[in-house]
Design a protein around this motif. Structure first.
Motif, mmCIF file in Angstrom:
data_model
loop_
_atom_site.group_PDB
_atom_site.id
_atom_site.type_symbol
_atom_site.label_atom_id
_atom_site.label_comp_id
_atom_site.label_asym_id
_atom_site.label_seq_id
_atom_site.Cartn_x
_atom_site.Cartn_y
_atom_site.Cartn_z
ATOM 1 N N UNK A 14 1.020 -1.106 -0.202
ATOM 2 C CA UNK A 14 -0.132 -0.062 -0.018
ATOM 3 C C UNK A 14 0.923 1.115 0.019
ATOM 4 N N UNK A 15 1.806 1.274 0.750
ATOM 5 C CA UNK A 15 2.861 2.363 0.761
ATOM 6 C C UNK A 15 3.651 2.580 -0.504
ATOM 7 N N UNK A 16 3.879 1.492 -1.150
ATOM 8 C CA UNK A 16 4.293 1.546 -2.370
ATOM 9 C C UNK A 16 3.474 2.345 -3.570
ATOM 10 N N UNK A 17 2.125 1.748 -3.477
ATOM 11 C CA UNK A 17 1.122 2.524 -4.306
ATOM 12 C C UNK A 17 0.964 3.871 -4.036
ATOM 13 N N UNK A 18 0.740 4.329 -2.706
ATOM 14 C CA UNK A 18 0.972 5.778 -2.588
ATOM 15 C C UNK A 18 2.294 6.661 -3.070
ATOM 16 N N UNK A 19 3.426 5.922 -2.837
ATOM 17 C CA UNK A 19 4.567 6.440 -3.232
ATOM 18 C C UNK A 19 4.728 6.582 -4.849
ATOM 19 N N UNK A 20 4.215 5.693 -5.667
ATOM 20 C CA UNK A 20 4.157 5.633 -6.912
ATOM 21 C C UNK A 20 3.378 6.859 -7.296
ATOM 22 N N UNK A 21 2.134 6.756 -6.783
ATOM 23 C CA UNK A 21 1.150 7.905 -7.229
ATOM 24 C C UNK A 21 1.803 9.316 -7.007
ATOM 25 N N UNK A 22 2.748 9.278 -6.013
ATOM 26 C CA UNK A 22 3.207 10.652 -5.721
ATOM 27 C C UNK A 22 4.234 10.958 -7.046
ATOM 28 N N UNK B 110 4.389 9.702 -10.066
ATOM 29 C CA UNK B 110 3.689 10.028 -11.219
ATOM 30 C C UNK B 110 3.103 11.383 -11.150
ATOM 31 N N UNK B 111 2.376 11.981 -10.218
ATOM 32 C CA UNK B 111 2.084 13.304 -10.079
ATOM 33 C C UNK B 111 3.361 14.335 -10.084
ATOM 34 N N UNK C 6 5.708 17.580 -21.645
ATOM 35 C CA UNK C 6 5.043 16.791 -20.960
ATOM 36 C C UNK C 6 5.751 15.332 -20.797
ATOM 37 N N UNK C 7 6.191 14.682 -19.736
ATOM 38 C CA UNK C 7 6.468 13.356 -19.936
ATOM 39 C C UNK C 7 5.836 12.456 -18.893
ATOM 40 N N UNK C 8 5.630 11.282 -19.150
ATOM 41 C CA UNK C 8 5.056 10.279 -18.004
ATOM 42 C C UNK C 8 6.118 9.331 -17.884
ATOM 43 N N UNK C 9 5.743 8.403 -17.052
ATOM 44 C CA UNK C 9 6.751 7.326 -16.600
ATOM 45 C C UNK C 9 5.992 5.892 -16.562
ATOM 46 N N UNK C 10 6.635 4.868 -16.698
ATOM 47 C CA UNK C 10 6.253 3.618 -16.647
ATOM 48 C C UNK C 10 6.954 2.937 -15.524
ATOM 49 N N UNK D 112 0.601 0.228 -21.220
ATOM 50 C CA UNK D 112 0.488 1.441 -21.292
ATOM 51 C C UNK D 112 -0.323 1.948 -19.781
ATOM 52 N N UNK D 113 0.173 1.291 -18.617
ATOM 53 C CA UNK D 113 -0.057 1.402 -17.393
ATOM 54 C C UNK D 113 0.940 2.044 -16.505
ATOM 55 N N UNK D 114 0.774 3.275 -15.733
ATOM 56 C CA UNK D 114 1.689 3.926 -14.815
ATOM 57 C C UNK D 114 2.470 3.296 -13.846
ATOM 58 N N UNK D 115 1.981 1.893 -13.605
ATOM 59 C CA UNK D 115 2.764 1.246 -12.583
ATOM 60 C C UNK D 115 2.123 -0.202 -12.683
ATOM 61 N N UNK D 116 3.050 -1.079 -12.554
ATOM 62 C CA UNK D 116 2.885 -2.455 -12.200
ATOM 63 C C UNK D 116 3.659 -3.209 -11.284
ATOM 64 N N UNK D 117 3.033 -3.790 -10.265
ATOM 65 C CA UNK D 117 3.619 -4.633 -9.417
ATOM 66 C C UNK D 117 4.086 -6.096 -9.760
ATOM 67 N N UNK D 118 5.167 -6.555 -9.735
ATOM 68 C CA UNK D 118 5.571 -7.847 -10.292
ATOM 69 C C UNK D 118 4.874 -9.060 -9.903
ATOM 70 N N UNK D 119 4.587 -9.992 -10.938
ATOM 71 C CA UNK D 119 3.864 -11.069 -10.626
ATOM 72 C C UNK D 119 4.414 -12.219 -11.404
ATOM 73 N N UNK D 120 4.171 -13.238 -10.963
ATOM 74 C CA UNK D 120 5.183 -14.248 -11.626
ATOM 75 C C UNK D 120 4.449 -14.827 -12.945
#
Length: 759
Positions: free
Chosen positions: A504-512, A514-515, A529-533, A564-572
């Protein structure tokens, strides 16, 4: 009491010390002054030589560069005549002339015997310059530029006009006699005229290729001309037999004779033109370039190389003089050293007590200090020289320590952003993993890649891209905590280590993050303007060692970029998707080779809205995979394009679609079939031949096959796409623009393409 005369005659130790010191100093100073004056003279002369050599070398380099730039501009002019090419040629030639004047002056200063070399080079350069300007002027005359154009306009054009005129006279007489019912005779002459016009179209394509590319290799249009001409002569033979039967009118017979004469003459003249083309004089400017300019240019560069070698030889002679001076100084120093040694032996005793003993104490103290970087100090009193030596030693050690710190910082930091680099990131990640393992806490590794950064670099240049990276680095530093680490791995890729965290903390950190990155960037006069993956991996959930964590975060980052997602948490499953693609690719290759029946074509009907009748069908690719079920066409085409199987896949689709449509002709003679082409198919030079082979083999009329091409595929390489579409259109195929409105084309451009409809 009387004084001992022998004692009074002995000088004091101070007197002998002062006398010896004065003698030694006088010898040393005299020798030093003489050596210094001699060294200064030789050094000054050598410095002047080096400066002059550097100036001459720079002028030669600038002259060579200006000639190369003029040659590049001339090459661009030969490929595409534009005013800026003329301007670039003249500007670079003027630059070269200015550099030549400076070079002449410096060469005259260097050595008078180089004047002869310079005169020969100057003469060759002026001739080269005149030849280039002459070529630029001569290219203004089209008849000089293309010597074959008069032959075409005066010989081949006459036969073409006479043939068309005779055909039109015959058609007019037949129409007048038979009416507008267009009987067999009228159609026969009309077919001959159409074949003649098709022959002329192929001839024009050949002329365009000759003139634009100066190519002499045989192309498909030449084979078309041979085939069409044979067809024309066959049809004229048939019409001649009708004339012998008396079935032609007076004007028609005369027109037939003219058409036969002009067809034969045109083809003979065409063969003469081909023979002339083999003489390599189709483009006079290229002949002039190779015959006049290239040899002259080679001589100019050869002269420059000779000048450089002569300059190096002249400089080497000055270096020899410096070596001789150094030898003389060495001999003088050895002589002074021999004298000084004899005198120093006399004062060794005095020096031992006043100098050597303190030096021994200094050496002992330094040895006792070891590697400690604190300042060195000596117990007891010492002379001013000794204390000065200690201060210099301490200053030297401090400078060495500071330089070691600076080198360590350079080795572990990114030069552009000042962030830690990959090496320091690896070290800190190992420490963070060790600490998290010991404290039983969670650790996150984030990999971040900027989107659209390549467009900024390609459009605005690398300096602007560097500024963007610096601003992004500053924003990342604003987002992290004191215990976090942000590093630049290279290019537009960053990494962040976040200890003691959770999902949860990582999700909030990633949102910060990206903003922060999504905010506009002000770079010079541009608003960007740039964005990040971002991909993330957690310790110990996704790995227990640094390499595994980085690899899994990298897999997640590319999944984010792909989806084209701003954030992905690793899954097998992300690794499984990569394995699935490799497995699917092997299965697709096997299916195309074995035709096991997994690939299928489904047909979607196309209706006429007025009476809701079926006018055609569109072929849709389906893959019934035995393990993964139905695989989407987009995934199949994407795999084929990436692996180079798109040509085989397209041939498979065309083969089955044409075969099915041919089989339906007995029940549905007007039914058409549409097949979608990939953008890569337009780059396949064998596509027209493949289509012609398949429709011929299955006996399908060309107008019953429609090829659909997306708008983006056409605009990817519009010139080449137009050439391919022209060939397909001449074969009689229907061409359709698919997905119109999703790209950047216009109806004005599409009107130039041989397409019949838009979707």
């Amino acid at each position: 009491m009387k004084t001992n005369p022998s004692l009074s005659r002995q000088g004091s130790l101070r007197f002998f010390y002062i006398l010896i010191v004065i003698l030694v100093v006088s010898i040393m100073v005299g020798g030093a002054i003489s050596a210094s004056l001699y060294v200064n003279k030789v050094t000054r002369d050598n410095a002047q030589v080096l400066q002059l050599q550097n100036r001459v070398t720079d002028e030669i380099a600038e002259l060579r560069g200006a000639i190369w730039l003029a040659d590049n501009a001339l090459h661009d002019l030969l490929m595409s005549t534009q005013s800026e090419h003329h301007r670039a040629i003249r500007e670079n030639l003027e630059r070269a002339s200015a550099s030549l004047e400076k070079l002449k002056q410096n060469m005259a200063m260097a050595s008078p015997w180089l004047d002869g070399r310079m005169r020969g080079f100057e003469e060759n350069f002026e001739r080269l310059k005149d030849d280039i300007l002459t070529l630029v002027a001569l290219r203004q005359d089209p008849e000089w530029l293309y010597p074959m154009l008069p032959f075409i306009s005066r010989t081949l054009l006459e036969s073409n006009e006479e043939f068309i005129l005779a055909a039109n006279l015959a058609l007019n007489e037949i129409e007048a006699e038979e009416g507008k019912s267009a009987g067999p005779l009228y159609r026969a002459f009309d077919e001959v005229r159409d074949l003649w016009q098709e022959l002329i179209l192929n001839f024009r394509a050949i002329i365009i290729r000759f003139a634009g590319l100066n190519a002499v290799q045989e192309i498909s249009q030449e084979e078309n001309i041979r085939i069409i001409h044979a067809q024309i002569m066959n049809k004229l033979d048939g019409l001649t037999r009708l004339r012998e039967q008396g079935r032609l009118g007076f004007e028609t017979e005369a027109a037939l004779e003219t058409m036969r004469f002009r067809a034969e003459k045109w083809y003979r003249d065409y063969q003469d033109l081909k023979n002339l083309r083999q003489t390599h004089i189709w483009r006079a400017d290229l002949e002039y370039l190779n015959a006049r300019i290239r040899p002259r240019q080679a001589r100019v560069f050869a002269d420059l190389n000779v000048l450089e070698r002569e300059l190096v030889a002249w400089s080497s002679r000055n270096a020899t003089e410096v070596e001789e001076a150094a030898t003389k100084i060495n001999l003088g120093l050895w002589t002074l050293s021999a004298v000084a040694i004899g005198l120093l032996l006399l004062i060794y005793y005095l020096l031992h007590r006043l100098v050597l003993s303190p030096l021994e104490r200094i050496a002992e103290t330094i040895s006792a200090e070891g590697r400690n970087i604190e300042d060195l100090s000596l117990p007891g009193r010492g002379s001013r020289e000794v204390h000065t030596l200690i201060q210099a030693f301490n200053s030297l050690r401090r400078q060495i320590h500071q330089r070691q710190i600076a080198l360590q910082h350079q080795a572990l930091s990114d030069a552009l952003t000042g962030l830690p680099n990959r090496a320091l990131l690896q070290d800190r990640l190992e420490q963070a993993v060790h600490l998290a393992h010991r404290q039983n806490t969670c650790l996150a590794v984030l990999l971040l890649d900027l989107d659209r950064f390549k467009e900024i670099n390609d459009t605005l240049g690398h300096p602007t891209g560097d500024t963007v990276l610096q601003q992004v680095a500053s924003r990342l530093l604003e987002c992290i905590g004191e215990a976090d680490t942000v590093a630049r791995l290279g290019g537009d890729e960053f990494a962040i280590i976040v200890p003691d965290t959770d999902t949860e903390q990582i999700a909030r950190f990633v949102e910060c993050i990206n903003l922060a990155i999504d905010r506009k960037l002000e770079v010079e006069s541009h608003t960007l303007y740039v964005s990040a993956s971002i991909g993330a991996a957690l310790f110990p959930r996704h790995g227990t060692d640094p390499m595994t964590l980085i690899r899994h975060a990298d897999v997640a980052m590319y999944a984010a970029k792909r989806n084209k997602a701003p954030y992905v948490l690793y899954e097998t499953s992300l690794d499984e998707q990569t394995f699935d693609n490799l497995s699917l690719l092997g299965d697709l290759r096997a299916e195309l080779e074995s035709a096991a029946g997994q690939l299928q074509l489904w047909y979607q009907p196309q209706l006429r809205l007025g009476d809701r009748s079926v006018t055609g069908v569109e072929a849709l690719l389906r893959w019934a995979h035995p393990a993964q079920g139905f695989v989407s066409p987009e995934r199949v085409v994407g795999l084929a394009e990436k692996s180079g199987l798109i040509t085989e896949l397209t041939r498979w689709v065309l083969e089955h679609a044409i075969a099915d449509c041919a089989a339906w002709q007995s029940d549905h003679p007007d039914l058409k079939v549409s097949v979608n082409l990939s953008a890569m198919n337009l780059q396949d030079p064998d596509l027209p031949a493949t289509v012609r082979e398949l429709i011929t083999r299955h006996d399908l009329e060309p107008d019953q096959l429609a090829l659909e091409i997306t708008e983006s595929a056409v605009m990817g390489d519009p010139v080449h796409a137009r050439e391919v579409l022209q060939v397909l259109s001449l074969m009689g195929l229907e061409l359709v623009i698919d997905d119109y409105g999703t790209g950047f084309s216009s109806l004005a451009y599409l009107k130039l393409l041989p397409v019949s409809s838009l979707k």
